[in-house]
Structures are given as structure tokens and as C-alpha cells.
Design a protein around this motif. Sequence first.
Motif, PDB file in Angstrom:
ATOM      1  N   ASP A   1     -13.807 -13.029 -12.282  1.00  0.00           N
ATOM      2  CA  ASP A   1     -12.295 -13.200 -12.504  1.00  0.00           C
ATOM      3  C   ASP A   1     -11.441 -12.206 -12.697  1.00  0.00           C
ATOM      4  OD1 ASP A   1      -9.679 -14.142 -12.854  1.00  0.00           O
ATOM      5  OD2 ASP A   1     -10.363 -15.899 -14.013  1.00  0.00           O
ATOM      6  N   GLY A   2     -10.712 -11.732 -12.060  1.00  0.00           N
ATOM      7  CA  GLY A   2      -9.839 -10.465 -12.520  1.00  0.00           C
ATOM      8  C   GLY A   2      -8.915 -10.671 -13.391  1.00  0.00           C
TER       9      GLY A   2
ATOM     10  N   ASP B   1      -2.771  -8.301  -7.296  1.00  0.00           N
ATOM     11  CA  ASP B   1      -2.682  -8.445  -6.045  1.00  0.00           C
ATOM     12  C   ASP B   1      -3.252 -10.122  -5.716  1.00  0.00           C
ATOM     13  OD1 ASP B   1      -1.844  -8.746  -3.338  1.00  0.00           O
ATOM     14  OD2 ASP B   1      -3.475  -7.151  -2.775  1.00  0.00           O
TER      15      ASP B   1
ATOM     16  N   HIS C   1      -7.795  -7.816  -8.108  1.00  0.00           N
ATOM     17  CA  HIS C   1      -8.058  -8.834  -6.610  1.00  0.00           C
ATOM     18  C   HIS C   1      -8.397  -7.792  -5.578  1.00  0.00           C
ATOM     19  CE1 HIS C   1      -5.896 -11.437  -9.398  1.00  0.00           C
ATOM     20  NE2 HIS C   1      -6.583 -12.417  -8.616  1.00  0.00           N
TER      21      HIS C   1
ATOM     22  N   HIS D   1       0.800  -1.301   0.015  1.00  0.00           N
ATOM     23  CA  HIS D   1       0.093   0.084   0.017  1.00  0.00           C
ATOM     24  C   HIS D   1       0.858   1.238  -0.157  1.00  0.00           C
ATOM     25  CE1 HIS D   1      -3.413  -2.582   1.631  1.00  0.00           C
ATOM     26  NE2 HIS D   1      -3.323  -2.697   0.268  1.00  0.00           N
TER      27      HIS D   1
ATOM     28  N   GLU E   1     -13.434  -9.094  -7.736  1.00  0.00           N
ATOM     29  CA  GLU E   1     -13.431  -9.680  -6.279  1.00  0.00           C
ATOM     30  C   GLU E   1     -14.195 -10.746  -6.571  1.00  0.00           C
ATOM     31  OE1 GLU E   1     -11.377 -10.113  -3.640  1.00  0.00           O
ATOM     32  OE2 GLU E   1     -12.837 -11.890  -3.402  1.00  0.00           O
ATOM     33  N   LEU E   2     -13.738 -11.975  -6.693  1.00  0.00           N
ATOM     34  CA  LEU E   2     -14.455 -13.504  -7.080  1.00  0.00           C
ATOM     35  C   LEU E   2     -15.017 -14.153  -5.726  1.00  0.00           C
ATOM     36  CD1 LEU E   2     -14.690 -14.944  -9.424  1.00  0.00           C
ATOM     37  CD2 LEU E   2     -12.822 -16.264  -9.188  1.00  0.00           C
TER      38      LEU E   2
ATOM     39  N   GLY F   1      -8.465  -1.310   2.713  1.00  0.00           N
ATOM     40  CA  GLY F   1      -7.802  -2.058   1.449  1.00  0.00           C
ATOM     41  C   GLY F   1      -7.439  -1.213   0.235  1.00  0.00           C
ATOM     42  N   SER F   2      -6.946  -1.797  -0.795  1.00  0.00           N
ATOM     43  CA  SER F   2      -6.674  -1.073  -1.851  1.00  0.00           C
ATOM     44  C   SER F   2      -7.753  -0.511  -2.416  1.00  0.00           C
ATOM     45  CB  SER F   2      -5.795  -1.953  -3.149  1.00  0.00           C
ATOM     46  OG  SER F   2      -6.602  -3.184  -3.093  1.00  0.00           O
TER      47      SER F   2
HETATM   48  N1  SAM Z   1      -5.883  -5.928  -3.089  1.00  0.00           N
HETATM   49  C1  SAM Z   1      -6.370  -6.229  -1.533  1.00  0.00           C
HETATM   50  C2  SAM Z   1      -5.974  -5.117  -0.914  1.00  0.00           C
HETATM   51  O1  SAM Z   1      -4.857  -4.763  -0.969  1.00  0.00           O
HETATM   52  O2  SAM Z   1      -6.563  -4.611   0.062  1.00  0.00           O
HETATM   53  C3  SAM Z   1      -6.285  -7.601  -1.193  1.00  0.00           C
HETATM   54  C4  SAM Z   1      -6.677  -8.701  -1.990  1.00  0.00           C
HETATM   55  S1  SAM Z   1      -6.426 -10.281  -1.455  1.00  0.00           S
HETATM   56  C5  SAM Z   1      -4.741 -10.285  -1.261  1.00  0.00           C
HETATM   57  C6  SAM Z   1      -6.938 -11.374  -2.817  1.00  0.00           C
HETATM   58  C7  SAM Z   1      -8.409 -11.421  -3.159  1.00  0.00           C
HETATM   59  O3  SAM Z   1      -8.571 -11.719  -4.374  1.00  0.00           O
HETATM   60  C8  SAM Z   1      -9.113 -12.025  -2.109  1.00  0.00           C
HETATM   61  O4  SAM Z   1      -9.903 -11.508  -1.621  1.00  0.00           O
HETATM   62  C9  SAM Z   1      -9.767 -13.356  -3.107  1.00  0.00           C
HETATM   63  O5  SAM Z   1     -10.820 -13.695  -2.672  1.00  0.00           O
HETATM   64  C10 SAM Z   1      -9.516 -12.767  -4.454  1.00  0.00           C
HETATM   65  N2  SAM Z   1      -9.586 -13.713  -5.437  1.00  0.00           N
HETATM   66  C11 SAM Z   1      -8.999 -14.753  -5.551  1.00  0.00           C
HETATM   67  N3  SAM Z   1      -9.072 -15.286  -6.652  1.00  0.00           N
HETATM   68  C12 SAM Z   1      -9.590 -14.391  -7.543  1.00  0.00           C
HETATM   69  C13 SAM Z   1      -9.789 -14.164  -9.021  1.00  0.00           C
HETATM   70  N4  SAM Z   1      -9.414 -15.015  -9.912  1.00  0.00           N
HETATM   71  N5  SAM Z   1     -10.333 -13.027  -9.425  1.00  0.00           N
HETATM   72  C14 SAM Z   1     -10.689 -11.798  -8.509  1.00  0.00           C
HETATM   73  N6  SAM Z   1     -10.580 -11.959  -7.322  1.00  0.00           N
HETATM   74  C15 SAM Z   1      -9.936 -13.194  -6.809  1.00  0.00           C
END
Ligand code: SAM
Length: 297
Positions: A148-149, A169, A42, A19, A120-121, A101-102
Motif C-alpha cells: 500500500d503506497g 497518483d 501508485h 506526466h 503498486e498494490l 508510465g510514471s
Molecule cells: N502513476 C501511474 C502512471 O502515471 O503511469 C499510474 C497509476 S494508476 C492511476 C493507479 C495505480 O494504483 C493502479 O495501478 C492501482 O492498481 C494502484 N493502487 C491502487 N491502490 C493502491 C494502493 N493503496 N497502493 C499502491 N497502489 C495502489
Amino acid sequence: MFSYRHAFHAGNHADVLKHTTLVAILDHLVQKDAVLTVLDTHAGAGLYRLDGDYATKSGEAQEGILRLYGSPPADCAPALQAYLDLVRGFNGSGNPKVYPGSPFLLERLLRPQDKLKLFELHPTDARALAGNIAQLDAGRRIAVLSEDGFEGVKKFLPPPARRALVLCDPSYELKQDYARVAALVADSLKRFATGTYAVWYPLIARPEAHELPRRLRTLATQAGKPWLHATLTVKSSKMASAAVAGEGAKRPGLPASGMFVVNPPYTLKAALAPALPQMVAALGQDRHAAFSLESGG
Ligand code: SAM
């Protein structure tokens, strides 16, 4: 279904590195008036309780943001100070109860003309994120996509005003995530070669984790683009593996992580250079605590 929940990890040392870097990147990108599109592949839930069950159980914020928040370093580096000030903006005086968060850090830094797409998945986190964002009344500036991001970003690149930041991320819960990150950066550079691509990754004892920054460096170099790579280690990875083995130890916790940025703002290296040693001093847990900062291209 995924079991990773960022609520356990919010505000840990990896978030401090990620961050602080994100805020320093944005600080530069919002200097130009033209519309900026930010894609957070993500996004997580957006806001986290630091006094809730998840955070208290893991204790990770205690060894992360909370070590810095109450007593920031003397002569705090401006990039670290800017990040701490943003977190402070979500909390009054006293101990912080909320960690942004981000999505929320980005939202605070973007201007009315900018666009933010949040992927966010996980259904629970996607619902929480949508609810948190709804309170902002942000209209069409912010979109929450329960998709799916890795795939979802493709439809937004190149962006209309040809200015974009992609934060990638993932939780790396699946081994394929490492390869998918590299594929996303390779594909995105073809779609939009001048975008800024910021990737967080865990520095853990698995070959894919060590291979990822090498692959990203090769991709940037092949595309003729500059890159920056910052890492923060807070403890020995041997200690972490020994704790995994049991012996009644606490959860091992992440020893280190990195941020790899393709097309970083030219100001980023100078912004991180004084901030990283301060993170080491505040967050280091043993004599293996260290940072690295490299750039090229
Ligand atoms: N970026 C956030 C922050 O800095 O506050 C934290 C994100 S966390 C490390 C990763 C997130 O990705 C989780 O909430 C998870 O549920 C989500 N996730 C996992 N696979 C994913 C995908 N293929 N597409 C989107 N989100 C996904």
C-alpha cells in the motif's frame, strides 16, 4: 480486489497533464548533484501497449498523447516538448506503440545516484511492473514494492539526503482515496517539510474531488509552504454525465483532472504556463475545454 487497470487510460489527457508536470518538476530537481529520492505511491505497470486490447478498446490515448505526438503544436512549449521527446524515446519513428508510465519516465530522468521506490498494490500490475523494471538491470537504484503506497512512503521520509519528490497518483476507485491523499500529504509534511509532493486527482462530479485541492491548499498554507495547482478540462462534465446515463453512448471518459503540487520548483509555473493552452488546443473536445494555473504561498 481493485478493478482499475491503468492500461485502459495510459496516454489519455490526464496522463498528458500529469506526466508533463512530472517531467517539468524532475527537470528542475536533477539540476542539483545531491541524491534525490523519488517515491511513486501508485506506480501502475510501468509500460503500456498503445496497440493492445486495453488501449484500443478505450480509445483514450487516441484523444490524448496521439493527438499531440504526430503533430505537436508549432512553437511547442519546452515542457510539453520534453515530455513528447521522452515518449518518443520509447518508440522509433512512426506511430508510437508503447506508452511509458510514471516509473519509466522517472527512470529516464533520474541520475545514477538517485533512488526510485515504486509502490503498486494490484498483483497483476505489480508483477508486470517488477518484470518491466527487471529488464533495466537497475540494481539497487529502483525498488518495486507490492505494498500500500499510502502507508509505504512513511518509512522513506525523511530521505537520507533530505531531497525527495513524492508522486501520489491513486485510481480513486475507493471514495476513501481522497481522504487518504490529504492524510498522506499532511503526514509527509510533518515527516519532511521540504519535500515536493505532487498529487493527481480527477475533476469529476463528486464532492470529494472538488474538496481535495481545497484541502491540499489549506495544508500547504498551514505548513507555510508554497503550492501550485494546474487543471486541464477537455470537455463539459455535463456531457460526460449525460453519457453515463446511457442512450447508447460510448464510455463517458474523464472530462478534466488536476495536479496539485506542494513545494513546487520555482520554475514550474513558468514551465506550465505556455504548455497548458497548447494542451487545451490539441486535446479539447468541446467549447468547455480550458485550463487553470494558480499558485500561492
Ligand atoms: N502513476 C501511474 C502512471 O502515471 O503511469 C499510474 C497509476 S494508476 C492511476 C493507479 C495505480 O494504483 C493502479 O495501478 C492501482 O492498481 C494502484 N493502487 C491502487 N491502490 C493502491 C494502493 N493503496 N497502493 C499502491 N497502489 C495502489
